[in-house]
Motif scaffolding. Structure first.
Motif, mmCIF file in Angstrom:
data_model
loop_
_atom_site.group_PDB
_atom_site.id
_atom_site.type_symbol
_atom_site.label_atom_id
_atom_site.label_comp_id
_atom_site.label_asym_id
_atom_site.label_seq_id
_atom_site.Cartn_x
_atom_site.Cartn_y
_atom_site.Cartn_z
ATOM 1 N N GLY A 15 0.614 -1.315 0.012
ATOM 2 C CA GLY A 15 -0.102 -0.028 0.042
ATOM 3 C C GLY A 15 0.856 1.277 0.107
ATOM 4 N N MET A 16 1.930 1.276 0.336
ATOM 5 C CA MET A 16 2.851 2.363 0.333
ATOM 6 C C MET A 16 3.342 2.847 -1.040
ATOM 7 S SD MET A 16 6.514 1.058 1.636
ATOM 8 C CE MET A 16 7.314 2.683 2.168
ATOM 9 N N HIS A 27 14.798 3.198 -17.054
ATOM 10 C CA HIS A 27 14.674 1.836 -17.942
ATOM 11 C C HIS A 27 13.382 1.412 -18.111
ATOM 12 C CE1 HIS A 27 16.317 -2.117 -19.039
ATOM 13 N NE2 HIS A 27 15.588 -2.609 -18.143
ATOM 14 N N TRP A 28 12.777 1.589 -17.137
ATOM 15 C CA TRP A 28 11.311 0.780 -17.126
ATOM 16 C C TRP A 28 10.302 1.735 -17.845
ATOM 17 C CZ3 TRP A 28 7.046 0.491 -12.660
ATOM 18 C CH2 TRP A 28 6.083 -0.497 -12.763
ATOM 19 N N THR A 29 10.348 3.151 -17.731
ATOM 20 C CA THR A 29 9.357 3.831 -18.571
ATOM 21 C C THR A 29 9.612 4.315 -20.016
ATOM 22 O OG1 THR A 29 10.150 6.024 -17.510
ATOM 23 C CG2 THR A 29 8.451 4.822 -16.436
ATOM 24 N N ARG A 30 11.118 4.532 -20.119
ATOM 25 C CA ARG A 30 11.740 4.836 -21.368
ATOM 26 C C ARG A 30 12.351 4.007 -22.323
ATOM 27 N NH1 ARG A 30 9.167 9.986 -21.079
ATOM 28 N NH2 ARG A 30 9.966 10.833 -19.153
ATOM 29 N N VAL A 31 12.943 3.130 -21.692
ATOM 30 C CA VAL A 31 13.405 1.863 -22.523
ATOM 31 C C VAL A 31 12.355 0.882 -22.895
ATOM 32 C CG1 VAL A 31 15.514 0.244 -22.918
ATOM 33 C CG2 VAL A 31 15.921 2.612 -21.664
ATOM 34 N N LEU A 32 11.691 0.361 -21.718
ATOM 35 C CA LEU A 32 10.791 -0.720 -21.867
ATOM 36 C C LEU A 32 9.551 -0.151 -22.157
ATOM 37 C CD1 LEU A 32 12.115 -3.002 -18.953
ATOM 38 C CD2 LEU A 32 12.805 -3.098 -21.410
ATOM 39 N N ARG A 33 9.203 1.202 -21.900
ATOM 40 C CA ARG A 33 8.157 1.960 -22.616
ATOM 41 C C ARG A 33 6.832 1.336 -21.523
ATOM 42 N NH1 ARG A 33 8.778 4.726 -27.025
ATOM 43 N NH2 ARG A 33 10.578 4.169 -28.461
ATOM 44 N N ALA A 34 6.873 1.363 -20.345
ATOM 45 C CA ALA A 34 5.859 1.187 -19.395
ATOM 46 C C ALA A 34 4.995 2.188 -19.503
ATOM 47 C CB ALA A 34 6.470 1.009 -18.034
ATOM 48 N N ARG A 35 3.664 1.874 -19.053
ATOM 49 C CA ARG A 35 2.474 2.730 -19.130
ATOM 50 C C ARG A 35 2.030 2.594 -17.630
ATOM 51 N NH1 ARG A 35 5.317 4.252 -22.252
ATOM 52 N NH2 ARG A 35 4.607 4.848 -24.702
ATOM 53 N N ILE A 36 1.141 3.656 -17.296
ATOM 54 C CA ILE A 36 0.537 3.521 -16.141
ATOM 55 C C ILE A 36 -0.537 2.390 -15.808
ATOM 56 C CG2 ILE A 36 -1.322 4.890 -14.582
ATOM 57 C CD1 ILE A 36 1.362 6.169 -15.102
ATOM 58 N N GLU A 49 11.333 -8.657 -2.126
ATOM 59 C CA GLU A 49 10.924 -8.248 -3.374
ATOM 60 C C GLU A 49 9.647 -7.997 -3.192
ATOM 61 O OE1 GLU A 49 11.142 -11.544 -5.831
ATOM 62 O OE2 GLU A 49 8.843 -12.059 -5.636
ATOM 63 N N ALA A 50 9.274 -6.584 -4.098
ATOM 64 C CA ALA A 50 7.916 -6.132 -4.011
ATOM 65 C C ALA A 50 7.129 -6.234 -5.321
ATOM 66 C CB ALA A 50 7.914 -4.986 -3.505
ATOM 67 N N GLU A 51 5.937 -6.720 -5.308
ATOM 68 C CA GLU A 51 5.294 -6.266 -6.633
ATOM 69 C C GLU A 51 4.905 -4.889 -6.603
ATOM 70 O OE1 GLU A 51 1.472 -7.963 -9.736
ATOM 71 O OE2 GLU A 51 2.366 -9.036 -7.636
ATOM 72 N N VAL A 52 4.667 -4.030 -7.732
ATOM 73 C CA VAL A 52 4.629 -2.771 -7.673
ATOM 74 C C VAL A 52 3.714 -2.417 -9.011
ATOM 75 C CG1 VAL A 52 6.452 -1.796 -6.318
ATOM 76 C CG2 VAL A 52 6.464 -1.699 -8.855
ATOM 77 N N GLU A 53 2.840 -1.325 -8.916
ATOM 78 C CA GLU A 53 1.934 -0.866 -9.861
ATOM 79 C C GLU A 53 2.497 0.632 -10.098
ATOM 80 O OE1 GLU A 53 -2.527 0.303 -11.199
ATOM 81 O OE2 GLU A 53 -2.082 -0.961 -9.582
ATOM 82 N N SER A 61 11.659 10.786 -13.064
ATOM 83 C CA SER A 61 11.126 9.701 -11.971
ATOM 84 C C SER A 61 9.757 9.039 -12.472
ATOM 85 C CB SER A 61 10.991 10.640 -10.617
ATOM 86 O OG SER A 61 9.957 11.455 -10.965
ATOM 87 N N ALA A 62 9.440 8.215 -11.368
ATOM 88 C CA ALA A 62 8.499 7.538 -11.293
ATOM 89 C C ALA A 62 7.800 7.055 -10.180
ATOM 90 C CB ALA A 62 8.615 6.243 -12.457
ATOM 91 N N GLN A 63 6.632 6.943 -9.996
ATOM 92 C CA GLN A 63 5.890 6.777 -8.660
ATOM 93 C C GLN A 63 5.217 5.395 -8.822
ATOM 94 O OE1 GLN A 63 5.958 8.662 -5.826
ATOM 95 N NE2 GLN A 63 7.314 10.026 -6.911
ATOM 96 N N VAL A 64 5.201 4.481 -7.759
ATOM 97 C CA VAL A 64 4.703 3.040 -7.885
ATOM 98 C C VAL A 64 3.855 3.022 -6.539
ATOM 99 C CG1 VAL A 64 6.335 2.172 -9.298
ATOM 100 C CG2 VAL A 64 6.779 1.977 -6.797
ATOM 101 N N THR A 65 3.107 2.014 -6.589
ATOM 102 C CA THR A 65 2.364 1.633 -5.252
ATOM 103 C C THR A 65 2.587 0.066 -5.064
ATOM 104 O OG1 THR A 65 0.313 3.191 -5.538
ATOM 105 C CG2 THR A 65 0.133 1.160 -4.074
ATOM 106 N N VAL A 66 3.018 -0.260 -3.958
ATOM 107 C CA VAL A 66 3.511 -1.342 -3.571
ATOM 108 C C VAL A 66 2.149 -2.304 -3.480
ATOM 109 C CG1 VAL A 66 4.410 -3.073 -1.693
ATOM 110 C CG2 VAL A 66 5.442 -0.784 -2.529
ATOM 111 N N ILE A 67 2.046 -3.536 -4.209
ATOM 112 C CA ILE A 67 0.806 -4.231 -4.088
ATOM 113 C C ILE A 67 1.185 -5.265 -2.912
ATOM 114 C CG2 ILE A 67 -0.576 -6.042 -5.488
ATOM 115 C CD1 ILE A 67 0.221 -4.121 -7.898
#
Length: 243
Positions: A15-16, A27-36, A49-53, A61-67
């Motif tokens: 939840g954090m 790397h995630w958003t520009r190279v691998l082209r991740a989306r919201i 390890e943490a699964e994040v969204e 930068s990028a913000q993620v939520t820990v699932i």
């Protein structure tokens, strides 16, 4: 699932919200082209390890939520410490990468009589260490390891072989005879691998004087990047989690 190495400045909890470091975000958003809404796995190098969204993306930068949080058991109970004499080109990168995949716990980079790579100056050493650390991180991302192996050195072979502590110690060379016994059950193993030109006779003798046992890996001469892969695979098969 994309895996990203992120050092944890605080304990991760479900939840954090986390702000990814610039390199991981790029790397995630520009190279691998991740989306919201895309998911990834972060690992902290200490076993967690943490699964994040992905919830927000900005220029740097990028913000993620820990699932969810997990502590999967992927590390071998056998502690392996690889002492590897440095080599030029991508041979050392290959050896480091494969050692991580095979569960190595620690790596110390060494200089020796026939060492090909000579690093001069603190700046050159720091630059190389940063590169090699990146190789370890990438190998952990690929192989599913959440614990980053410790990287030491560079240091002199003579200093390492007198200081390293392990239940069992091996020096690989084509000019010796001997090898591991399946009936042994060591908790830790130190493994000494020489450079492309091999260890000198004096260096092998000095290692044996420091309680390194001789190991001849068959009748063929292995390259410096092949030897740690082969030896670590055998050790994990005999004493670790690959058998």
């Amino acid at each position: 699932m994309i895996r990203l190495y992120v050092t944890a400045e605080q304990t991760w909890t479900a939840g954090m919200t986390l702000s990814l470091p610039e390199a991981a975000a790029h790397h995630w958003t520009r190279v691998l082209r991740a989306r919201i809404g895309d998911h990834a796995v972060l690992f902290d190098g200490q076993g967690c390890e943490a699964e994040v969204e992905l919830i927000e993306v900005s220029k740097r930068s990028a913000q993620v939520t820990v699932i969810s949080i997990a502590m999967p058991a992927v590390e071998s109970a056998l502690h392996t410490h690889l002492g590897l004499v440095m080599s030029k080109g991508d041979r050392l990168d290959y050896a480091l990468q494969k050692a991580v995949e095979l569960g190595v716990s620690e790596i110390t980079l060494l200089s020796s009589e026939r060492c090909e790579l000579r690093l001069r100056g603190a700046e050159a050493i720091e630059k190389k260490l940063a590169h090699w650390q990146g190789v370890l991180v990438s190998a952990c991302e690929q192989s599913g390891r959440n614990t980053l192996p410790l990287l030491h050195g560079p240091m002199a072979l003579s200093d390492w072989q007198t200081a390293v502590v392990a239940t069992q110690k091996w020096v690989l060379a084509p000019s010796v005879s001997g090898g591991p016994n399946a009936s042994d059950k060591p908790a830790s193993v130190a493994l000494l691998i020489g450079p492309e030109g091999g260890l000198s006779a004096a260096e092998i003798s000095a290692a044996q004087a420091c309680n390194f046992q001789p190991w001849q890996f068959g009748p063929r001469v292995l390259r410096t990047e092949t030897a740690p892969v082969a030896a670590l695979a055998v050790l994990q098969w005999l004493y670790g989690d690959a058998g």
